[in-house]
Enzyme design. Structure first.
Site, PDB file in Angstrom:
ATOM      1  N   PRO A   1       0.817  -1.213   0.000  1.00 18.35           N
ATOM      2  CA  PRO A   1       0.000   0.000   0.000  1.00 18.35           C
ATOM      3  C   PRO A   1       0.854   1.268   0.000  1.00 18.35           C
ATOM      4  O   PRO A   1       0.366   2.343  -0.357  1.00 18.35           O
ATOM      5  CB  PRO A   1      -0.804  -0.096   1.299  1.00 18.35           C
ATOM      6  CG  PRO A   1      -0.710  -1.508   1.740  1.00 18.35           C
ATOM      7  CD  PRO A   1       0.549  -2.072   1.171  1.00 18.35           C
TER       8      PRO A   1
ATOM      9  N   ASP B   1      -9.445   1.182 -24.837  1.00 16.26           N
ATOM     10  CA  ASP B   1      -9.822   1.055 -23.426  1.00 16.26           C
ATOM     11  C   ASP B   1      -9.655   2.364 -22.674  1.00 16.26           C
ATOM     12  O   ASP B   1      -8.872   3.215 -23.083  1.00 16.26           O
ATOM     13  CB  ASP B   1      -8.921   0.011 -22.736  1.00 16.26           C
ATOM     14  CG  ASP B   1      -9.458  -1.397 -22.892  1.00 16.26           C
ATOM     15  OD1 ASP B   1     -10.629  -1.557 -23.244  1.00 16.26           O
ATOM     16  OD2 ASP B   1      -8.675  -2.336 -22.642  1.00 16.26           O
TER      17      ASP B   1
ATOM     18  N   GLU C   1       1.401  -8.255   8.417  1.00 21.34           N
ATOM     19  CA  GLU C   1       1.419  -6.786   8.475  1.00 21.34           C
ATOM     20  C   GLU C   1       2.348  -6.192   7.428  1.00 21.34           C
ATOM     21  O   GLU C   1       2.641  -4.996   7.440  1.00 21.34           O
ATOM     22  CB  GLU C   1       1.820  -6.316   9.883  1.00 21.34           C
ATOM     23  CG  GLU C   1       0.718  -6.428  10.915  1.00 21.34           C
ATOM     24  CD  GLU C   1      -0.593  -5.769  10.483  1.00 21.34           C
ATOM     25  OE1 GLU C   1      -0.557  -4.636   9.991  1.00 21.34           O
ATOM     26  OE2 GLU C   1      -1.647  -6.413  10.630  1.00 21.34           O
TER      27      GLU C   1
ATOM     28  N   ARG D   1      -3.083  -8.458 -20.942  1.00 20.43           N
ATOM     29  CA  ARG D   1      -3.995  -8.082 -22.043  1.00 20.43           C
ATOM     30  C   ARG D   1      -3.386  -7.044 -22.980  1.00 20.43           C
ATOM     31  O   ARG D   1      -3.904  -6.809 -24.059  1.00 20.43           O
ATOM     32  CB  ARG D   1      -5.367  -7.666 -21.516  1.00 20.43           C
ATOM     33  CG  ARG D   1      -5.402  -6.404 -20.699  1.00 20.43           C
ATOM     34  CD  ARG D   1      -6.716  -6.311 -19.931  1.00 20.43           C
ATOM     35  NE  ARG D   1      -7.876  -6.374 -20.797  1.00 20.43           N
ATOM     36  CZ  ARG D   1      -8.312  -5.378 -21.556  1.00 20.43           C
ATOM     37  NH1 ARG D   1      -7.659  -4.238 -21.558  1.00 20.43           N
ATOM     38  NH2 ARG D   1      -9.388  -5.514 -22.302  1.00 20.43           N
TER      39      ARG D   1
END
Ligand code: SAM
Length: 220
Positions: A89, A168, A116, A153
């Protein structure tokens, strides 16, 4: 052939998403090779310990540096040209342009955390830290799978129509895809916009562009 090495405590996590739809076809066609590597195999102690409690106290456990760094070294040994990406994160937000950048490399190694997270010193052994967004997953595996799917992709010959990826959302920085409609023409009283039924390609193209820009502005 593009390759992806997944460093993980849960190799089985990838069994299902890699073996359906586009990733499955890309693997079967020999466009991409994916290998999930068990980090625990690099723990040298009797109990194959991969986690330990944090210095200074606090909840949860952290991934120990020795097995994780040994797994990164093994990945680099197998592919000396590899680009090692830690999923965390705290990393830089993953974007479509980053996915495209990864396709230009010979392959990537995705390092998945659990508990963690990682002992901070592990960061010195990776090339880049990537976050999927401002939320916390239980592990790096869903994040790695999302990165890998977005990359696969974009690899040449993966999509039936090479145009699809170009059209896209985000292929043009910050611009979203336009609204799409298929049959029936009327669904529960909601009509397909007339312009899409007009057969006038110039008007359709103009309408799609306007809708893309409108959506993108609204999102901001
Ligand atoms: N304590 C960490 C924090 O607050 O930043 C969260 C650890 S999380 C429970 C366990 C692992 O999931 C992380 O080491 C990372 O590999 C992965 N993870 C969780 N959220 C993520 C995100 N938004 N992007 C990428 N990886 C994520």
């Amino acid at each position: 052939m593009f390759y992806a090495q997944l460093l993980t405590l849960f190799p089985e996590f990838f069994d299902s998403p890699l073996y359906c739809s586009i990733p499955k076809r890309a693997i079967a066609a020999g466009i991409v090779n994916v290998e999930a590597i068990q980090i625990r195999d690099f723990a040298t102690d009797k109990h194959h310990k991969v986690d330990d409690s944090p210095y200074g106290g606090g909840p949860g456990m952290l991934m120990k540096p020795e097995p994780v760094v040994a797994s990164i070294r093994a990945a680099r040994e197998k592919h000396p040209d590899t680009h090692v990406v830690m999923l965390t994160p705290s990393g830089t937000r993953f974007t479509q342009s980053k996915a495209l950048e990864f396709t230009e490399k010979p392959g990537i190694t995705l390092l998945c955390g659990r508990y963690e997270g990682f002992d901070e010193r592990i960061c010195d052994y990776v090339d880049e830290q990537i976050s999927l967004g401002d939320y916390v997953l239980s592990g790096g595996e869903p994040a790695a799978m999302s990165v890998l799917d977005a990359v696969i992709r974009l690899l040449p010959d993966v999509l039936g129509s090479p145009e699809s990826a170009v059209l896209d959302s985000f292929s043009e920085a910050g611009i979203l895809d336009w609204p799409h409609y298929t049959r029936p023409e009327i669904f529960e009283g909601k009509r397909v916009p007339d312009v899409l039924l007009s057969g006038n390609h110039a008007s359709i193209e103009r309408w799609r562009r306007e809708q893309s820009l409108l959506r993108s502005q609204r999102r901001k």
